[in-house]
Design a protein around this motif. Structure first.
Motif, PDB file in Angstrom:
ATOM      1  N   ALA A   1       0.830  -1.205   0.000  1.00  0.00           N
ATOM      2  CA  ALA A   1       0.000   0.000   0.000  1.00  0.00           C
ATOM      3  C   ALA A   1       0.864   1.254   0.000  1.00  0.00           C
ATOM      4  O   ALA A   1       0.610   2.200  -0.747  1.00  0.00           O
ATOM      5  N   GLU A   2       1.888   1.249   0.819  1.00  0.00           N
ATOM      6  CA  GLU A   2       2.783   2.400   0.906  1.00  0.00           C
ATOM      7  C   GLU A   2       3.541   2.598  -0.407  1.00  0.00           C
ATOM      8  O   GLU A   2       3.694   3.723  -0.881  1.00  0.00           O
ATOM      9  N   PHE A   3       3.985   1.512  -1.016  1.00  0.00           N
ATOM     10  CA  PHE A   3       4.778   1.596  -2.237  1.00  0.00           C
ATOM     11  C   PHE A   3       3.966   2.070  -3.433  1.00  0.00           C
ATOM     12  O   PHE A   3       4.414   2.913  -4.204  1.00  0.00           O
ATOM     13  N   VAL A   4       2.750   1.524  -3.619  1.00  0.00           N
ATOM     14  CA  VAL A   4       1.961   1.860  -4.806  1.00  0.00           C
ATOM     15  C   VAL A   4       1.019   3.039  -4.596  1.00  0.00           C
ATOM     16  O   VAL A   4       0.423   3.522  -5.554  1.00  0.00           O
ATOM     17  N   GLY A   5       0.838   3.487  -3.367  1.00  0.00           N
ATOM     18  CA  GLY A   5       0.006   4.655  -3.114  1.00  0.00           C
ATOM     19  C   GLY A   5      -1.477   4.368  -2.997  1.00  0.00           C
ATOM     20  O   GLY A   5      -2.303   5.207  -3.353  1.00  0.00           O
ATOM     21  N   LEU A   6      -1.821   3.202  -2.518  1.00  0.00           N
ATOM     22  CA  LEU A   6      -3.211   2.843  -2.280  1.00  0.00           C
ATOM     23  C   LEU A   6      -3.417   2.586  -0.793  1.00  0.00           C
ATOM     24  O   LEU A   6      -2.456   2.447  -0.041  1.00  0.00           O
ATOM     25  N   SER A   7      -4.678   2.489  -0.390  1.00  0.00           N
ATOM     26  CA  SER A   7      -4.956   2.112   0.989  1.00  0.00           C
ATOM     27  C   SER A   7      -4.742   0.605   1.141  1.00  0.00           C
ATOM     28  O   SER A   7      -4.765  -0.139   0.164  1.00  0.00           O
ATOM     29  N   ARG A   8      -4.564   0.186   2.365  1.00  0.00           N
ATOM     30  CA  ARG A   8      -4.382  -1.241   2.632  1.00  0.00           C
ATOM     31  C   ARG A   8      -5.615  -2.046   2.206  1.00  0.00           C
ATOM     32  O   ARG A   8      -5.499  -3.144   1.677  1.00  0.00           O
ATOM     33  N   ALA A   9      -6.795  -1.454   2.411  1.00  0.00           N
ATOM     34  CA  ALA A   9      -8.037  -2.134   2.033  1.00  0.00           C
ATOM     35  C   ALA A   9      -8.110  -2.363   0.523  1.00  0.00           C
ATOM     36  O   ALA A   9      -8.546  -3.421   0.064  1.00  0.00           O
ATOM     37  N   MET A  10      -7.664  -1.389  -0.270  1.00  0.00           N
ATOM     38  CA  MET A  10      -7.686  -1.549  -1.718  1.00  0.00           C
ATOM     39  C   MET A  10      -6.670  -2.587  -2.177  1.00  0.00           C
ATOM     40  O   MET A  10      -6.905  -3.307  -3.148  1.00  0.00           O
ATOM     41  N   VAL A  11      -5.553  -2.678  -1.485  1.00  0.00           N
ATOM     42  CA  VAL A  11      -4.564  -3.713  -1.810  1.00  0.00           C
ATOM     43  C   VAL A  11      -5.190  -5.088  -1.608  1.00  0.00           C
ATOM     44  O   VAL A  11      -5.050  -5.978  -2.445  1.00  0.00           O
ATOM     45  N   VAL A  12      -5.915  -5.250  -0.513  1.00  0.00           N
ATOM     46  CA  VAL A  12      -6.583  -6.525  -0.233  1.00  0.00           C
ATOM     47  C   VAL A  12      -7.600  -6.845  -1.321  1.00  0.00           C
ATOM     48  O   VAL A  12      -7.666  -7.973  -1.823  1.00  0.00           O
ATOM     49  N   VAL A  13      -8.387  -5.844  -1.735  1.00  0.00           N
ATOM     50  CA  VAL A  13      -9.412  -6.045  -2.765  1.00  0.00           C
ATOM     51  C   VAL A  13      -8.773  -6.508  -4.074  1.00  0.00           C
ATOM     52  O   VAL A  13      -9.211  -7.506  -4.672  1.00  0.00           O
ATOM     53  N   TRP A  14      -7.736  -5.810  -4.541  1.00  0.00           N
ATOM     54  CA  TRP A  14      -7.124  -6.156  -5.828  1.00  0.00           C
ATOM     55  C   TRP A  14      -6.358  -7.472  -5.752  1.00  0.00           C
ATOM     56  O   TRP A  14      -6.311  -8.234  -6.715  1.00  0.00           O
ATOM     57  N   ARG A  15      -5.787  -7.760  -4.609  1.00  0.00           N
ATOM     58  CA  ARG A  15      -5.067  -9.029  -4.434  1.00  0.00           C
ATOM     59  C   ARG A  15      -6.050 -10.201  -4.541  1.00  0.00           C
ATOM     60  O   ARG A  15      -5.781 -11.195  -5.212  1.00  0.00           O
ATOM     61  N   GLN A  16      -7.187 -10.077  -3.878  1.00  0.00           N
ATOM     62  CA  GLN A  16      -8.199 -11.125  -3.919  1.00  0.00           C
ATOM     63  C   GLN A  16      -8.807 -11.254  -5.312  1.00  0.00           C
ATOM     64  O   GLN A  16      -9.050 -12.357  -5.795  1.00  0.00           O
ATOM     65  N   ARG A  17      -9.027 -10.121  -5.959  1.00  0.00           N
ATOM     66  CA  ARG A  17      -9.609 -10.141  -7.296  1.00  0.00           C
ATOM     67  C   ARG A  17      -8.667 -10.829  -8.288  1.00  0.00           C
ATOM     68  O   ARG A  17      -9.104 -11.608  -9.131  1.00  0.00           O
ATOM     69  N   PHE A  18      -7.364 -10.569  -8.165  1.00  0.00           N
ATOM     70  CA  PHE A  18      -6.406 -11.239  -9.034  1.00  0.00           C
ATOM     71  C   PHE A  18      -6.387 -12.737  -8.746  1.00  0.00           C
ATOM     72  O   PHE A  18      -6.301 -13.548  -9.667  1.00  0.00           O
ATOM     73  N   ALA A  19      -6.453 -13.118  -7.482  1.00  0.00           N
ATOM     74  CA  ALA A  19      -6.431 -14.537  -7.118  1.00  0.00           C
ATOM     75  C   ALA A  19      -7.622 -15.280  -7.729  1.00  0.00           C
ATOM     76  O   ALA A  19      -7.492 -16.439  -8.127  1.00  0.00           O
ATOM     77  N   LYS A  20      -8.770 -14.618  -7.840  1.00  0.00           N
ATOM     78  CA  LYS A  20      -9.971 -15.258  -8.378  1.00  0.00           C
ATOM     79  C   LYS A  20     -10.043 -15.205  -9.897  1.00  0.00           C
ATOM     80  O   LYS A  20     -10.453 -16.174 -10.539  1.00  0.00           O
ATOM     81  N   GLN A  21      -9.655 -14.058 -10.494  1.00  0.00           N
ATOM     82  CA  GLN A  21      -9.897 -13.857 -11.913  1.00  0.00           C
ATOM     83  C   GLN A  21      -8.643 -13.779 -12.773  1.00  0.00           C
ATOM     84  O   GLN A  21      -8.740 -13.763 -13.990  1.00  0.00           O
ATOM     85  N   GLY A  22      -7.488 -13.688 -12.168  1.00  0.00           N
ATOM     86  CA  GLY A  22      -6.256 -13.563 -12.936  1.00  0.00           C
ATOM     87  C   GLY A  22      -6.062 -12.147 -13.462  1.00  0.00           C
ATOM     88  O   GLY A  22      -6.640 -11.192 -12.947  1.00  0.00           O
ATOM     89  N   ILE A  23      -5.299 -12.017 -14.528  1.00  0.00           N
ATOM     90  CA  ILE A  23      -4.968 -10.703 -15.074  1.00  0.00           C
ATOM     91  C   ILE A  23      -6.219  -9.963 -15.543  1.00  0.00           C
ATOM     92  O   ILE A  23      -6.310  -8.744 -15.407  1.00  0.00           O
ATOM     93  N   VAL A  24      -7.195 -10.681 -16.048  1.00  0.00           N
ATOM     94  CA  VAL A  24      -8.445 -10.056 -16.508  1.00  0.00           C
ATOM     95  C   VAL A  24      -9.105  -9.281 -15.370  1.00  0.00           C
ATOM     96  O   VAL A  24      -9.716  -8.232 -15.590  1.00  0.00           O
ATOM     97  N   GLY A  25      -8.965  -9.752 -14.145  1.00  0.00           N
ATOM     98  CA  GLY A  25      -9.569  -9.092 -12.995  1.00  0.00           C
ATOM     99  C   GLY A  25      -8.958  -7.747 -12.663  1.00  0.00           C
ATOM    100  O   GLY A  25      -9.547  -6.969 -11.915  1.00  0.00           O
ATOM    101  N   LEU A  26      -7.786  -7.443 -13.209  1.00  0.00           N
ATOM    102  CA  LEU A  26      -7.133  -6.162 -12.930  1.00  0.00           C
ATOM    103  C   LEU A  26      -7.683  -5.025 -13.787  1.00  0.00           C
ATOM    104  O   LEU A  26      -7.484  -3.859 -13.469  1.00  0.00           O
ATOM    105  N   TYR A  27      -8.358  -5.364 -14.875  1.00  0.00           N
ATOM    106  CA  TYR A  27      -8.910  -4.339 -15.761  1.00  0.00           C
ATOM    107  C   TYR A  27     -10.194  -3.769 -15.173  1.00  0.00           C
ATOM    108  O   TYR A  27     -10.921  -4.453 -14.465  1.00  0.00           O
ATOM    109  N   ASP A  28     -10.471  -2.491 -15.482  1.00  0.00           N
ATOM    110  CA  ASP A  28     -11.717  -1.861 -15.050  1.00  0.00           C
ATOM    111  C   ASP A  28     -12.869  -2.429 -15.852  1.00  0.00           C
ATOM    112  O   ASP A  28     -12.772  -2.579 -17.066  1.00  0.00           O
ATOM    113  N   GLY A  29     -13.950  -2.715 -15.177  1.00  0.00           N
ATOM    114  CA  GLY A  29     -15.141  -3.208 -15.850  1.00  0.00           C
ATOM    115  C   GLY A  29     -16.016  -2.050 -16.304  1.00  0.00           C
ATOM    116  O   GLY A  29     -15.755  -0.886 -16.007  1.00  0.00           O
ATOM    117  N   GLN A  30     -17.060  -2.371 -17.036  1.00  0.00           N
ATOM    118  CA  GLN A  30     -18.021  -1.358 -17.465  1.00  0.00           C
ATOM    119  C   GLN A  30     -18.800  -0.878 -16.255  1.00  0.00           C
ATOM    120  O   GLN A  30     -19.155  -1.656 -15.382  1.00  0.00           O
TER     121      GLN A  30
END
Length: 90
Positions: free
Chosen positions: A53-82
């Motif tokens: 969180a400190e390195f990339v400039g996000l909150s710790r909660a957002m790091v958890v969200v994106w980490r979990q999303r990547f674990a479930k969906q892979g690279i596709v999960g990192l893209y913004d949805g509609q």
């Protein structure tokens, strides 16, 4: 002492790691996507959520969200949805 739920452990294949590193070097992709790819690479190195969180400039909660999303969906999960609603107008 760590707080909250245990962080999702990420292991990356060589293909996935190469693709994420390519995203982080891109100058044409959205900066938010580059930030998320960098976040995943740091998580795969074993960094804790607070350090990431400190390195990339996000909150710790957002790091958890994106980490979990990547674990479930892979690279596709990192893209913004509609998102609902009409496109922004200037």
């Amino acid at each position: 002492m760590p707080r909250g739920p245990r962080a999702v452990t990420l292991t990356l294949s060589e293909e996935t790691r190469a693709e994420l590193e390519g995203i982080t070097r891109s100058r044409s992709l959205p900066s938010s996507l580059v930030q998320r790819a960098r976040l995943v690479l740091l998580a795969a190195e074993g960094k804790c959520n607070g350090e990431i969180a400190e390195f990339v400039g996000l909150s710790r909660a957002m790091v958890v969200v994106w980490r979990q999303r990547f674990a479930k969906q892979g690279i596709v999960g990192l893209y913004d949805g509609q998102r609902p609603g009409g496109p922004r107008s200037i």
